[in-house]
Design a protein around this motif. Structure first.
Motif, PDB file in Angstrom:
ATOM      1  N   GLN A  24       8.717 -37.580   7.785  1.00  6.75           N
ATOM      2  CA  GLN A  24       8.007 -37.889   6.547  1.00  6.75           C
ATOM      3  C   GLN A  24       7.244 -36.681   6.004  1.00  6.75           C
ATOM      4  N   HIS A 146       9.658 -40.921  16.576  1.00  6.21           N
ATOM      5  CA  HIS A 146       9.073 -41.654  15.440  1.00  6.21           C
ATOM      6  C   HIS A 146      10.201 -41.932  14.454  1.00  6.21           C
ATOM      7  N   TYR A 147      10.847 -43.052  14.642  1.00  8.28           N
ATOM      8  CA  TYR A 147      11.847 -43.546  13.701  1.00  8.28           C
ATOM      9  C   TYR A 147      12.966 -42.560  13.408  1.00  8.28           C
ATOM     10  N   ASN A 191       7.481 -44.865  18.516  1.00  5.01           N
ATOM     11  CA  ASN A 191       6.628 -45.371  17.447  1.00  5.01           C
ATOM     12  C   ASN A 191       6.975 -46.821  17.125  1.00  5.01           C
ATOM     13  N   GLU A 192       5.953 -47.667  17.049  1.00  6.55           N
ATOM     14  CA  GLU A 192       6.131 -49.064  16.636  1.00  6.55           C
ATOM     15  C   GLU A 192       7.404 -49.648  17.241  1.00  6.55           C
ATOM     16  N   ASN A 341       5.844 -53.613   5.483  1.00  8.91           N
ATOM     17  CA  ASN A 341       7.000 -52.815   5.857  1.00  8.91           C
ATOM     18  C   ASN A 341       7.887 -53.568   6.833  1.00  8.91           C
ATOM     19  N   MET A 342       7.341 -54.543   7.534  1.00 12.93           N
ATOM     20  CA  MET A 342       8.190 -55.344   8.399  1.00 12.93           C
ATOM     21  C   MET A 342       7.566 -56.697   8.664  1.00 12.93           C
ATOM     22  N   TRP A 358       0.617 -55.602   0.685  1.00 12.86           N
ATOM     23  CA  TRP A 358       0.228 -55.701   2.098  1.00 12.86           C
ATOM     24  C   TRP A 358      -1.176 -56.286   2.144  1.00 12.86           C
ATOM     25  N   GLU A 384      -2.709 -45.541  13.696  1.00 15.97           N
ATOM     26  CA  GLU A 384      -2.325 -45.637  12.279  1.00 15.97           C
ATOM     27  C   GLU A 384      -3.135 -46.741  11.630  1.00 15.97           C
ATOM     28  N   TRP A 431      -3.577 -43.106   9.008  1.00 17.09           N
ATOM     29  CA  TRP A 431      -2.187 -42.774   8.666  1.00 17.09           C
ATOM     30  C   TRP A 431      -2.104 -41.968   7.385  1.00 17.09           C
ATOM     31  N   PHE A 439       7.633 -44.419   4.667  1.00 17.29           N
ATOM     32  CA  PHE A 439       8.652 -44.836   5.639  1.00 17.29           C
ATOM     33  C   PHE A 439       9.555 -45.927   5.056  1.00 17.29           C
ATOM     34  N   LYS A 446       3.789 -43.716  -3.149  1.00 20.00           N
ATOM     35  CA  LYS A 446       2.944 -44.550  -2.297  1.00 20.00           C
ATOM     36  C   LYS A 446       2.116 -43.587  -1.448  1.00 20.00           C
ATOM     37  N   TYR A 448      -1.092 -42.100   0.767  1.00 16.79           N
ATOM     38  CA  TYR A 448      -2.090 -42.499   1.765  1.00 16.79           C
ATOM     39  C   TYR A 448      -3.184 -41.447   1.941  1.00 16.79           C
TER      40      TYR A 448
HETATM   41  C1  BG6 Z   1       4.143 -47.445   9.957  1.00 16.66           C
HETATM   42  C2  BG6 Z   1       4.966 -46.262  10.352  1.00 16.66           C
HETATM   43  O1  BG6 Z   1       4.939 -48.558   9.983  1.00 16.66           O
HETATM   44  O2  BG6 Z   1       3.619 -47.533   8.688  1.00 16.66           O
HETATM   45  C3  BG6 Z   1       4.825 -45.048   9.451  1.00 16.66           C
HETATM   46  O3  BG6 Z   1       4.775 -45.882  11.683  1.00 16.66           O
HETATM   47  C4  BG6 Z   1       4.701 -45.522   8.030  1.00 16.66           C
HETATM   48  O4  BG6 Z   1       5.918 -44.213   9.664  1.00 16.66           O
HETATM   49  C5  BG6 Z   1       3.464 -46.388   7.873  1.00 16.66           C
HETATM   50  O5  BG6 Z   1       4.730 -44.506   7.070  1.00 16.66           O
HETATM   51  C6  BG6 Z   1       3.214 -46.876   6.470  1.00 16.66           C
HETATM   52  O6  BG6 Z   1       4.367 -47.464   5.971  1.00 16.66           O
HETATM   53  P1  BG6 Z   1       4.973 -47.043   4.569  1.00 16.66           P
HETATM   54  O7  BG6 Z   1       6.224 -47.791   4.467  1.00 16.66           O
HETATM   55  O8  BG6 Z   1       3.968 -47.419   3.566  1.00 16.66           O
HETATM   56  O9  BG6 Z   1       5.174 -45.561   4.628  1.00 16.66           O
END
Ligand code: BG6
Length: 486
Positions: A24, A146-147, A191-192, A341-342, A358, A384, A431, A439, A446, A448
């Motif tokens: 990233q 990490h992914y 990661n995760e 994201n999930m 979110w 994070e 994060w 991600f 987006k 942060y």
């Molecule tokens: C986590 C991941 O799920 O969330 C990161 O470990 C990710 O890699 C972060 O960037 C935030 O998610 P997103 O989709 O907003 O980048």
């Protein structure tokens, strides 16, 4: 023993900092011998609400491999940390970072994943990053995976679904442990790891379009291989560098029952078990019984090597880390409908949501910390937490991100409460301290960061770094060890 006092603030050696991932931020996807990684074949989302990180088919993989540009694949360009790392680390140091979490791109060290000797230029890049951190006295916290994995291993044997990934990964971990021995105190394996149940981005195994049963089989088998590889990495680091500590990394998603109906409470418990299964294995060293029923009912059969259970039991992690962005709500008779994201939970009427939907829940962080501490009694690390938002650069080149400051303040306050509750917390890496590629959607918009990066979703921009209001706020937070949150 019973005590009449309790901690009122963060411990003196609390590790404040920020977290990133190679795919990233780094860019330089085809420089100095680097191979293509699985993150770099994922196309950017069509819009803000499409989550594209696992959408890879055999066909789209071949198209991506044949495409020599980064236009459709933003994780190939990142924010060019590869060439800006000195400037970026200097900015982290200016904020007073005690720790910087980043990941090593496996494909920079073993371009196709199955080579027997590493790529020296890749190792040399991380030497330089470590030198720079060392110069400012910032601790590295390194994620080994990490992914991403070398895409060659997806092509060769469908990624982590195949047992051969364990040996290939542990050849990589042995090389980096030996190379950086004595320079890195804290490591994380996957990661995760729990998000492997969502597919390709974590497992490197293509399963799009398959029936649910087959997908579950592939994903849980892949995850089993990661459990073994993670335990083997733990064994390796303890032998190579006995002073170093290694942790697991979970996307913690606390689930609340929608109502006090015992059926909803049970539904929430089940959801939570699916999340905590991963830390149960990695911290306690055994597959928990509740998964036997889940696997049997879903028709999943984990194929284990003869020593797998022994290895997992013998080498549990030293500490537990997790990401925290949101909580979920579950009812026994409803399907979820919120974004994340999930996450797929239901809406919580007591919470507000980010621009991406979110749900923001600072108190949930305190709840999660207490539950995790109670369950495992191992040190915890929040690696994070942050707010993805649509920042506006004003005419004078400033970003007034009071909404980010509010978000972080509330979460840090709750973390402090958790420390007072008795939780053993090692640190906090927010994060995306610098804007980076998302991600889940591969967008740049987006954002942060405490640091703004001049780049748009299509990769246009000067890549200039600018300090947002939150930069100065976080600097104060660190300087006061979390006492001054105003
Ligand atoms: C986590 C991941 O799920 O969330 C990161 O470990 C990710 O890699 C972060 O960037 C935030 O998610 P997103 O989709 O907003 O980048």
């Amino acid at each position: 023993m019973y005590k009449t006092s309790f901690p009122k603030g963060f411990p003196k050696d609390f590790l404040w900092g920020g977290a990133t991932a190679a795919n990233q931020i780094e860019g330089a996807w085809n420089l100095d011998g680097k191979g293509l990684s699985t993150a770099e074949v994922v196309k950017k989302a069509k819009n803000r609400h499409e989550v594209s990180m696992s959408s890879v088919t055999k066909e789209s993989l071949q198209t991506a491999i044949a495409d020599p540009s980064d236009k459709l694949y933003p994780k190939r360009r990142g924010i060019d940390f590869y060439h800006h790392y000195k400037e970026d680390i200097a900015l982290f140091a200016e904020m007073g970072f005690k720790v910087f979490r980043f990941s090593i791109a496996w494909s920079r060290i073993f371009p196709h994943g199955d080579e027997q000797t590493p790529n020296e230029a890749g190792l040399a890049f991380y030497d330089k990053v470590l030198d720079e951190l060392d110069h400012y006295g910032i601790e590295p916290l390194i994620t080994l995976s990490h992914y991403e994995m070398p895409v060659g291993l997806t092509e060769k044997y469908n990624g982590w679904f195949d047992r051969r990934a364990i040996a290939d990964f542990n050849r990589f971990t042995e090389v980096v442990f030996k190379r950086y021995q004595g320079r890195v105190r804290y490591w994380l394996t996957f990661n995760e790891i729990n998000t492997g149940t969502w597919g390709f981005h974590e497992t490197g195994a293509i399963d799009e379009g398959l029936p649910e049963k087959e997908q579950l089989q592939i994903r849980y088998q892949a995850l089993h291989h990661q459990f073994v590889a993670s335990a083997m990495a733990t064994k390796q680091i303890h032998e190579i560098d006995p002073k170093a500590k290694i942790g697991s990394m979970l996307a913690r998603m606390q689930t609340y029952p929608k109502t006090p109906d015992p059926l909803d409470v049970r539904a929430a418990q089940l959801e939570d078990e699916k999340n905590l299964f991963f830390t149960d294995v990695q911290a306690r060293g055994v597959y928990p019984e509740y998964m036997n029923r889940f696997f049997a009912e879903k028709g999943v059969e984990i194929k284990m090597g003869p020593d797998d259970e022994k290895i997992i039991a013998q080498y549990p992690v030293d500490f537990l880390s997790f990401s925290y962005y949101m909580t979920n709500v579950t009812a026994h008779n409803e399907k979820g409908n919120t974004a994340g994201n999930m996450s797929v939970g239901g809406r919580n009427p007591y919470l507000k949501a980010s621009d991406w939907g979110w749900q923001i829940d600072p108190v949930g962080l305190r709840i999660s910390l207490n539950e995790m501490w109670d369950r495992y009694r191992k040190p915890l690390f929040v690696v994070e937490n942050g707010l993805g938002a649509l920042d506006k650069l004003d005419a004078d080149g400033h970003v007034h991100d009071s909404y980010r400051i509010d978000y972080l303040r509330q979460h840090i306050q709750q973390m402090k409460e958790a420390v007072s509750d008795g939780v053993d917390l090692m640190g906090y890496t927010m994060w995306g301290p610098i804007d980076l590629i998302s991600f889940s959607t591969s967008e740049m918009s987006k954002r942060y960061g405490f640091i703004y990066v001049d780049q748009d979703d299509d990769g246009n921009g000067s890549l200039k770094r600018l300090k947002k209001d939150s930069f100065f706020w976080y600097k104060k937070v660190i300087a006061s060890n979390g006492d001054d949150l105003n």
